[in-house]
Design a protein around this motif. Structure first.
Motif, PDB file in Angstrom:
ATOM      1  N   TRP A 162       0.804  -1.223   0.000  1.00  0.00           N
ATOM      2  CA  TRP A 162       0.000   0.000   0.000  1.00  0.00           C
ATOM      3  C   TRP A 162       0.838   1.274   0.000  1.00  0.00           C
ATOM      4  N   PRO A 163       1.863   1.427   0.852  1.00  0.00           N
ATOM      5  CA  PRO A 163       2.634   2.679   0.806  1.00  0.00           C
ATOM      6  C   PRO A 163       3.277   2.935  -0.563  1.00  0.00           C
ATOM      7  N   HIS A 164       3.639   1.870  -1.263  1.00  0.00           N
ATOM      8  CA  HIS A 164       4.229   2.002  -2.602  1.00  0.00           C
ATOM      9  C   HIS A 164       3.172   2.450  -3.608  1.00  0.00           C
ATOM     10  N   VAL A 165       1.988   1.838  -3.532  1.00  0.00           N
ATOM     11  CA  VAL A 165       0.895   2.212  -4.438  1.00  0.00           C
ATOM     12  C   VAL A 165       0.466   3.655  -4.160  1.00  0.00           C
ATOM     13  N   GLU A 166       0.365   3.997  -2.896  1.00  0.00           N
ATOM     14  CA  GLU A 166      -0.055   5.348  -2.511  1.00  0.00           C
ATOM     15  C   GLU A 166       0.896   6.409  -3.077  1.00  0.00           C
ATOM     16  N   ALA A 167       2.190   6.099  -3.159  1.00  0.00           N
ATOM     17  CA  ALA A 167       3.184   7.057  -3.642  1.00  0.00           C
ATOM     18  C   ALA A 167       3.405   6.989  -5.155  1.00  0.00           C
ATOM     19  N   ALA A 168       2.881   5.941  -5.793  1.00  0.00           N
ATOM     20  CA  ALA A 168       3.130   5.737  -7.230  1.00  0.00           C
ATOM     21  C   ALA A 168       2.214   6.606  -8.078  1.00  0.00           C
ATOM     22  N   ARG A 169       2.696   6.928  -9.253  1.00  0.00           N
ATOM     23  CA  ARG A 169       1.876   7.652 -10.236  1.00  0.00           C
ATOM     24  C   ARG A 169       1.398   6.715 -11.337  1.00  0.00           C
ATOM     25  N   THR A 170       2.084   5.543 -11.435  1.00  0.00           N
ATOM     26  CA  THR A 170       1.751   4.561 -12.464  1.00  0.00           C
ATOM     27  C   THR A 170       1.780   3.163 -11.857  1.00  0.00           C
ATOM     28  N   ALA A 171       1.213   2.217 -12.589  1.00  0.00           N
ATOM     29  CA  ALA A 171       1.207   0.813 -12.162  1.00  0.00           C
ATOM     30  C   ALA A 171       1.083  -0.058 -13.402  1.00  0.00           C
ATOM     31  N   VAL A 172       1.378  -1.340 -13.223  1.00  0.00           N
ATOM     32  CA  VAL A 172       1.141  -2.314 -14.286  1.00  0.00           C
ATOM     33  C   VAL A 172       0.305  -3.440 -13.699  1.00  0.00           C
ATOM     34  N   VAL A 173      -0.776  -3.778 -14.394  1.00  0.00           N
ATOM     35  CA  VAL A 173      -1.597  -4.935 -14.033  1.00  0.00           C
ATOM     36  C   VAL A 173      -1.217  -6.058 -14.985  1.00  0.00           C
TER      37      VAL A 173
END
Length: 182
Positions: free
Chosen positions: A70-81
């Motif tokens: 969660w802390p990584h997702v909260e700080a991220a601007r992008t993601a890959v599914v």
């Protein structure tokens, strides 16, 4: 016409055990979500991926507020599914294991030119621009715009149902399509 008063506070919910029981009976496609917000790669297994909008192309997924990712997702601007195929249960389990080094061997991955971690050998992927983080009970709902995609249409999906992973086989072992019945 009279308007009846609404009682204050949220309506009572159902028991957690009943809630789990109902959703254990609902199969979900299995994906792995990865991010890198500048602190190294992070990722987790999810079954909550949903398409939200075609125009613009939006998806959502949920992540527990207690998740180490969660802390990584909260700080991220992008993601890959990453969409997992029927033979990738081990990968799903690795990214669902608390405290595991999910990106260590045997996981094969590489960073995209844009920096996000991309897992090798998956059935498909979506690169996302994160647009909204919405608190939702003990989870957070992530709403994201699809900015790039790739899919191998010849692969069968991995599902999660009744507490276990299940391959959905749409072809025979010989690789021929199953007969279509009208």
């Amino acid at each position: 016409m009279t308007v009846s008063a609404v009682s204050p506070g949220p309506p009572p919910g159902i028991a957690q055990d009943r809630f789990k029981q109902v959703f254990r009976r609902h199969p979900g496609g299995v994906v792995v979500v990865t991010v890198d917000a500048g602190r190294g790669p992070a990722g987790f297994t999810a079954t909550s991926l949903t398409s939200v909008s075609l125009n613009p192309p939006l998806v959502s997924f949920a992540i527990a507020g207690t998740s180490s990712s969660w802390p990584h997702v909260e700080a991220a601007r992008t993601a890959v599914v990453h969409f997992l195929d029927a033979g990738q249960e081990a990968l799903a389990r690795r990214f669902a294991t608390h405290g595991a080094d999910r990106f260590a061997a045997p996981t094969k991955w590489r960073p995209l030119a844009t920096g996000e971690p991309l897992l090798d050998g998956v059935a498909g992927w979506l690169r996302l621009g994160i647009e909204q983080l919405v608190p939702a009970g003990d989870h957070h709902l992530v709403v994201a715009r699809v900015v790039d995609a790739w899919v191998d249409t010849g692969r069968d999906p991995l599902l999660f149902h009744d507490g276990a992973y299940h391959p959905l086989r749409t072809r025979t072992d010989l690789g021929h399509a199953l007969p279509h019945h009208a």
